[in-house]
Design a protein around this motif. Structure first.
Motif, mmCIF file in Angstrom:
data_model
loop_
_atom_site.group_PDB
_atom_site.id
_atom_site.type_symbol
_atom_site.label_atom_id
_atom_site.label_comp_id
_atom_site.label_asym_id
_atom_site.label_seq_id
_atom_site.Cartn_x
_atom_site.Cartn_y
_atom_site.Cartn_z
ATOM 1 N N VAL A 43 -4.030 1.301 6.229
ATOM 2 C CA VAL A 43 -3.572 1.868 5.256
ATOM 3 C C VAL A 43 -4.023 1.445 3.935
ATOM 4 C CG1 VAL A 43 -1.031 1.890 4.132
ATOM 5 C CG2 VAL A 43 -1.394 1.580 6.689
ATOM 6 N N THR A 44 -4.601 0.237 3.885
ATOM 7 C CA THR A 44 -5.329 -0.132 2.871
ATOM 8 C C THR A 44 -6.873 -0.142 3.466
ATOM 9 O OG1 THR A 44 -5.028 -2.592 2.993
ATOM 10 C CG2 THR A 44 -3.527 -1.373 1.709
ATOM 11 N N GLY A 45 -7.884 -0.070 2.552
ATOM 12 C CA GLY A 45 -9.148 -0.292 2.876
ATOM 13 C C GLY A 45 -9.725 -1.785 3.255
ATOM 14 N N LEU A 46 -8.901 -2.462 2.264
ATOM 15 C CA LEU A 46 -9.175 -3.945 2.430
ATOM 16 C C LEU A 46 -8.218 -4.849 2.664
ATOM 17 C CD1 LEU A 46 -11.346 -4.211 -1.260
ATOM 18 C CD2 LEU A 46 -12.285 -3.971 1.183
ATOM 19 N N PRO A 47 -8.660 -5.773 3.446
ATOM 20 C CA PRO A 47 -7.821 -6.775 4.026
ATOM 21 C C PRO A 47 -6.667 -7.333 2.751
ATOM 22 C CG PRO A 47 -9.602 -7.236 5.026
ATOM 23 C CD PRO A 47 -10.047 -6.423 3.850
ATOM 24 N N ILE A 98 0.412 -14.699 3.349
ATOM 25 C CA ILE A 98 -0.363 -13.546 3.766
ATOM 26 C C ILE A 98 -1.731 -13.431 3.351
ATOM 27 C CG2 ILE A 98 -0.225 -10.956 3.927
ATOM 28 C CD1 ILE A 98 2.806 -11.212 4.157
ATOM 29 N N ASP A 99 -2.664 -13.492 3.999
ATOM 30 C CA ASP A 99 -4.120 -13.579 3.460
ATOM 31 C C ASP A 99 -4.867 -12.775 4.636
ATOM 32 O OD1 ASP A 99 -6.026 -14.037 1.584
ATOM 33 O OD2 ASP A 99 -6.540 -15.914 2.921
ATOM 34 N N LYS A 100 -5.827 -11.915 3.886
ATOM 35 C CA LYS A 100 -6.700 -11.302 4.891
ATOM 36 C C LYS A 100 -5.893 -10.600 6.029
ATOM 37 C CE LYS A 100 -10.493 -14.641 3.902
ATOM 38 N NZ LYS A 100 -11.611 -15.654 4.662
ATOM 39 N N TRP A 101 -4.937 -9.919 5.501
ATOM 40 C CA TRP A 101 -3.936 -9.326 6.503
ATOM 41 C C TRP A 101 -4.583 -7.931 6.594
ATOM 42 C CZ3 TRP A 101 0.693 -6.114 4.653
ATOM 43 C CH2 TRP A 101 1.360 -5.498 5.668
ATOM 44 N N ASP A 102 -4.670 -7.631 7.997
ATOM 45 C CA ASP A 102 -5.034 -6.171 8.311
ATOM 46 C C ASP A 102 -4.042 -5.153 8.536
ATOM 47 O OD1 ASP A 102 -6.463 -3.942 9.721
ATOM 48 O OD2 ASP A 102 -6.989 -5.104 11.425
ATOM 49 N N LEU A 123 4.188 1.078 4.079
ATOM 50 C CA LEU A 123 3.463 -0.189 3.930
ATOM 51 C C LEU A 123 4.265 -1.175 3.414
ATOM 52 C CD1 LEU A 123 0.844 -1.617 3.966
ATOM 53 C CD2 LEU A 123 0.617 -0.725 1.431
ATOM 54 N N ALA A 124 5.241 -0.923 2.948
ATOM 55 C CA ALA A 124 6.441 -1.957 2.334
ATOM 56 C C ALA A 124 7.015 -2.416 3.571
ATOM 57 C CB ALA A 124 7.079 -1.279 1.362
ATOM 58 N N GLY A 125 7.301 -1.433 4.455
ATOM 59 C CA GLY A 125 8.121 -1.750 5.684
ATOM 60 C C GLY A 125 7.134 -2.728 6.519
ATOM 61 N N MET A 126 6.057 -2.460 6.625
ATOM 62 C CA MET A 126 5.170 -3.370 7.293
ATOM 63 C C MET A 126 5.136 -4.845 6.768
ATOM 64 S SD MET A 126 1.738 -0.820 7.649
ATOM 65 C CE MET A 126 0.731 -2.129 8.480
ATOM 66 N N ALA A 127 4.893 -5.049 5.409
ATOM 67 C CA ALA A 127 4.935 -6.293 4.510
ATOM 68 C C ALA A 127 6.311 -6.798 4.974
ATOM 69 C CB ALA A 127 4.584 -6.153 3.370
ATOM 70 N N ILE A 128 7.177 -6.128 4.950
ATOM 71 C CA ILE A 128 8.440 -6.934 5.336
ATOM 72 C C ILE A 128 8.711 -7.614 6.375
ATOM 73 C CG2 ILE A 128 10.998 -6.525 5.526
ATOM 74 C CD1 ILE A 128 10.837 -4.375 3.227
ATOM 75 N N ALA A 129 8.102 -6.824 7.577
ATOM 76 C CA ALA A 129 8.175 -7.345 8.846
ATOM 77 C C ALA A 129 6.994 -8.340 9.162
ATOM 78 C CB ALA A 129 7.657 -6.002 9.998
ATOM 79 N N GLU A 130 6.141 -8.454 8.481
ATOM 80 C CA GLU A 130 5.158 -9.415 8.559
ATOM 81 C C GLU A 130 5.971 -10.563 8.013
ATOM 82 O OE1 GLU A 130 1.490 -11.344 9.471
ATOM 83 O OE2 GLU A 130 2.183 -9.358 9.945
ATOM 84 N N VAL A 131 6.476 -10.720 6.874
ATOM 85 C CA VAL A 131 7.269 -11.879 6.428
ATOM 86 C C VAL A 131 8.212 -12.337 7.299
ATOM 87 C CG1 VAL A 131 8.786 -12.823 4.800
ATOM 88 C CG2 VAL A 131 6.688 -11.284 3.882
ATOM 89 N N LEU A 132 9.014 -11.447 7.751
ATOM 90 C CA LEU A 132 10.109 -11.908 8.662
ATOM 91 C C LEU A 132 9.698 -12.373 9.984
ATOM 92 C CD1 LEU A 132 12.292 -8.641 8.326
ATOM 93 C CD2 LEU A 132 12.763 -10.811 7.170
ATOM 94 N N GLU A 133 8.440 -11.700 10.480
ATOM 95 C CA GLU A 133 7.956 -12.456 11.671
ATOM 96 C C GLU A 133 7.294 -13.784 11.596
ATOM 97 O OE1 GLU A 133 5.720 -10.242 15.258
ATOM 98 O OE2 GLU A 133 4.574 -10.195 13.550
#
Length: 406
Positions: A369-373, A361-365, A330-340
């Motif tokens: 992995v998490t149950g809520l955005p 990052i808000d209401k991120w699907d 999940l950390a990798g996902m968040a990092i990639a989202e920031v970079l992108e």
């Protein structure tokens, strides 16, 4: 002289004039931003050996796995993620040495560390550089403060927020006008003490009486006198924090022998299935808070399914991916989202731009992995769910809906 060298030299002069010589002598080259072409480096100091190797191996695998998975799908905006990690053995001096080495040699856009102490020290260095985001294993409350740690984020609630989620569940489960009573048992460590004032404040707000506080050393210790105190206090729930396993099983065993009906509850690092399995009979009835799903919970969670499939191919002999694997995936996902977000906006990968992207990052699907955005505006995830151990399936199963903290 190129424009990049001019920027570097100007940055050095300004740092010296401002009295910020620490960054220069630390061995880091001062840069305006991370390189805008080629691979994007993610650095890490992981406790792969030592006292926390049981967690460090999974943490290292999870971030490495996500980078491999993402690269197989084109990377981030067409650029490959290059994951570079070294073993810290959970030793502060070793962790800082790795941090400085990798920062100097590879100029990572993001660095993942393994302790609260490292994050505090690194925050000063990263703050001076303004080039790099950091994340890690610790969920200490102060690390989510964007004023003091502007370039740090966590992909879970703080320890305080985890305690709040537990209390919200207790409050919502109450029958009648009388709220259940709670006792708090925590280790005499920075980790253990961190959320206690916040947990007590939340309990007061929910009108949940805290009838006892017990402090112990972590590990195998004699808890007989502490159990006697708990028995006299008669709590309905006992929240344990600041431990991985011991002395929790011994507490539960003696509580049951004393006839106590209190429900034992824990926070994230005492909630991995392999850890709970070691509790033996004490595991029955164990509950706790998790900010994301377990790796075997893939229903309506396409990213959890993708992780499960990737792990099955990468390590066919690995039947269960731990919460440590899930955490760093999940950390990798968040990092990639920031970079992108930065790259698609045509903005350089520097601290200010990556922080702005993080806070956007808000209401991120997260693909389940998490149950809520997810929102990372406040540099943390603020939701979780209560799980309970099921002795028949030997799995931790959902015991609540997903709960959002304020």
């Amino acid at each position: 002289m190129s424009s990049e060298k001019n920027i570097v030299n100007l940055s050095r002069r300004r740092a010296i004039q401002a009295g910020l010589g620490a960054a220069a002598i630390s061995g880091f080259p001062l840069r305006a931003s991370i390189a805008q072409t080629g691979d994007i480096v993610i650095g890490a100091a992981m406790p792969i050996t030592g006292v926390f190797a049981f967690a460090g191996v999974g943490l290292n695998q999870g971030l490495s796995d996500y980078c491999d998975w993402r690269n197989a799908r084109g990377g981030v905006a067409g650029r490959r993620l290059r994951y570079i990690a070294e073993d810290s053995s959970y030793k502060m001096d070793q962790e800082m040495a790795i941090f400085k080495k990798l920062m100097g040699e590879h100029k990572p856009a993001v660095f993942f560390g393994g302790s609260t102490a490292w994050a505090k020290v690194a925050a000063k260095e990263v703050g001076q550089l303004g080039t790099t985001l950091t994340s890690g294993v610790s969920f200490a409350s102060e690390l989510a403060d964007a004023k003091t740690h502007p370039y740090h984020f966590m992909v879970a609630p703080t320890y305080v927020a985890m305690g709040e989620i537990l209390l919200e569940h207790i409050s919502r489960s109450a029958r009648g006008a009388t709220k259940p009573a709670v006792a708090i048992v925590y280790s005499d460590t920075e980790f253990g003490r961190d959320p206690i004032p916040g947990i007590k404040a939340k309990a007061q707000a929910l009108q949940i009486p805290v009838v006892m506080e017990v402090v112990t050393k972590p590990g195998a210790v004699d808890v007989s006198s502490e159990v006697a105190k708990l028995r006299r206090a008669k709590p309905d729930f006992v929240i344990f924090h600041g431990y991985v396993s011991a002395p929790i099983p011994e507490f539960i065993k003696q509580m049951r022998e004393a006839g106590m009906k209190a429900t034992p509850m824990g926070t994230i690092w005492s909630m991995d299935k392999t850890t709970v399995d070691t509790m033996g009979a004490a595991a029955e009835g164990w509950m706790g808070v998790m900010p994301y799903r377990y790796s075997y919970d893939t229903k309506d969670a396409p990213m959890m399914q993708a992780m499960k499939e990737h792990v099955a191919k990468a390590r066919p002999d690995m039947s269960y991916a731990s919460i440590f694997n899930v955490h760093t995936w999940l950390a990798g996902m968040a990092i990639a989202e920031v970079l992108e977000r930065c790259l698609k906006a045509g903005k350089p990968l520097n601290g200010a731009n990556m922080r702005a992207a993080l806070e956007s990052i808000d209401k991120w699907d997260t693909g389940g992995v998490t149950g809520l955005p997810v929102s990372l505006k406040n540099h943390q995830i603020t939701s979780g769910r209560i799980y309970a151990y099921d002795g028949k399936t030997k799995l931790l199963q959902p015991a609540s809906d997903w709960i959002q903290t304020s």
